[in-house]
Design an enzyme around this catalytic site. Sequence first.
Site, PDB file in Angstrom:
ATOM      1  N   GLU A  34      32.516 -19.351 -15.624  1.00 56.55           N
ATOM      2  CA  GLU A  34      32.055 -18.227 -14.881  1.00 56.55           C
ATOM      3  C   GLU A  34      31.698 -16.842 -14.812  1.00 56.55           C
ATOM      4  O   GLU A  34      32.784 -16.132 -15.066  1.00 56.55           O
ATOM      5  CB  GLU A  34      33.072 -18.566 -13.046  1.00 56.55           C
ATOM      6  CG  GLU A  34      32.621 -17.709 -12.529  1.00 56.55           C
ATOM      7  CD  GLU A  34      33.661 -17.781 -11.103  1.00 56.55           C
ATOM      8  OE1 GLU A  34      33.490 -17.460  -9.922  1.00 56.55           O
ATOM      9  OE2 GLU A  34      34.121 -19.005 -11.148  1.00 56.55           O
ATOM     10  N   LYS A  76      31.516 -22.577  -6.743  1.00 53.56           N
ATOM     11  CA  LYS A  76      32.244 -23.203  -5.623  1.00 53.56           C
ATOM     12  C   LYS A  76      31.428 -24.588  -5.590  1.00 53.56           C
ATOM     13  O   LYS A  76      30.355 -24.799  -5.495  1.00 53.56           O
ATOM     14  CB  LYS A  76      32.504 -22.562  -4.509  1.00 53.56           C
ATOM     15  CG  LYS A  76      33.797 -21.481  -5.045  1.00 53.56           C
ATOM     16  CD  LYS A  76      35.479 -22.805  -4.337  1.00 53.56           C
ATOM     17  CE  LYS A  76      36.036 -21.437  -4.682  1.00 53.56           C
ATOM     18  NZ  LYS A  76      36.269 -22.203  -6.158  1.00 53.56           N
TER      19      LYS A  76
END
Length: 430
Positions: A233, A249
Amino acid sequence: MRTKVFHHVSNPQLFKQKLLLWSQAYHEIVWLDSNEYEGKYDNYDAVLAVDAFTSIKTDFFNAFEDLEEYRSSTSDWIFGYLTYDLKNSIEELISKNYDGLGFSDLYFFQPKKLFLLKGDKVEILYLNIVDDELETDLMEIEKTELIESKHSDEPIKIKLRIHKDEYFDKVNQMLGHIQHGDIYEANFCQEFYSENCTIHPLDTFRKLNNISKPPFATFLKIEDKYLMSATPERYIKKEGSKVISQPIKGTARRSVNFNEDQKLARELSDDEKERSENIMIVDLVRNDLSHTAKRGSVKVEELCKVYSFLQVHQMISTISSEVTEGISPIEILKTTFPMGSMTGAPKISAMKIIEAIEETKRGLYSGSVGYFKPNGDFDFNVIIRSILYNSTKQYVSYSVGSAITAKSDPLKEYEECLVKAKAMREVLEN
């Protein structure tokens, strides 16, 4: 003044391995590796910064202001980390949970030696170069012999800071806060750890990286403290006037069966709960970016797109903005930190509840590692899927978390945590 040299390498992968092994002689190391992942916003295949010429190490109090002063005074490349607990510098928050690792809240250094790798070219930037130092280093790197991975003599026994039944109780506490309207979503994390153990940090990183091959892999060494990260990420990047953030997410496991693997990816893409988690954080990031953006410039470039990595499928969104003139790079970080994917919504309420329910001080986990260029551009990742190690205390730790929403099932959240923890556990237990 930095001396700049371009060096051609015939075998980039071999050079990368030798370069990272050569770097281990230094007390300060930041290694960032994209693992040949070709992202839209990536500049380098790998970056190595070693050997602090100057540095800043501080606790959370006034941390961003101190970092601004340090960055302005060096006007150079600086590398380092922001821990999650810098939240206490931004809001009226505290961090009183147990900390077995002891990382300082913020650390950055101005490297004497910097290597920027792209394809078969290496841009080398040395500060205050002495005689033929660069040529000598290149010879040493080329002569470096790759060695076999070392195994710990004693098996590492992983302990849980929060046991399964207690985890269910805590998730239900979170759900209670959601039902009362205190929060819509919160990222709840748990620690796995081992005490009185010795690991070989570089070999641990190599194994973890080989399992996951993530686009933001990081090896960090600051004296006796280490980070070995397989994070997929990006937190935030600035290039010119453009800023992008790419929160993750939504997670699903991979399968060796092609058809089942495709089915798992499709199910993630269509999962109503996972999409709602992602969209809530996208809204939070849009709001964070708006504090420093030109009016009307905040855009969602990708929403809930599923990307596949070696261990997991991930749902990623990309949000961008154009920065208002005169805004400092540090202000962009301060108004977006900690990243929405590791906190929740509303952000401050989520962070207060997280602190009350979690058992461990997060520290560098769910913080960020990255760099500033001399012109103020920057790139920072999110520290997840990572092993942290204090060699003096002989303490090893990794943490995992999941987003709790009104639709969360405690058992499924627990299983998601185990999927995320799988690579770290395999590496440490051999």
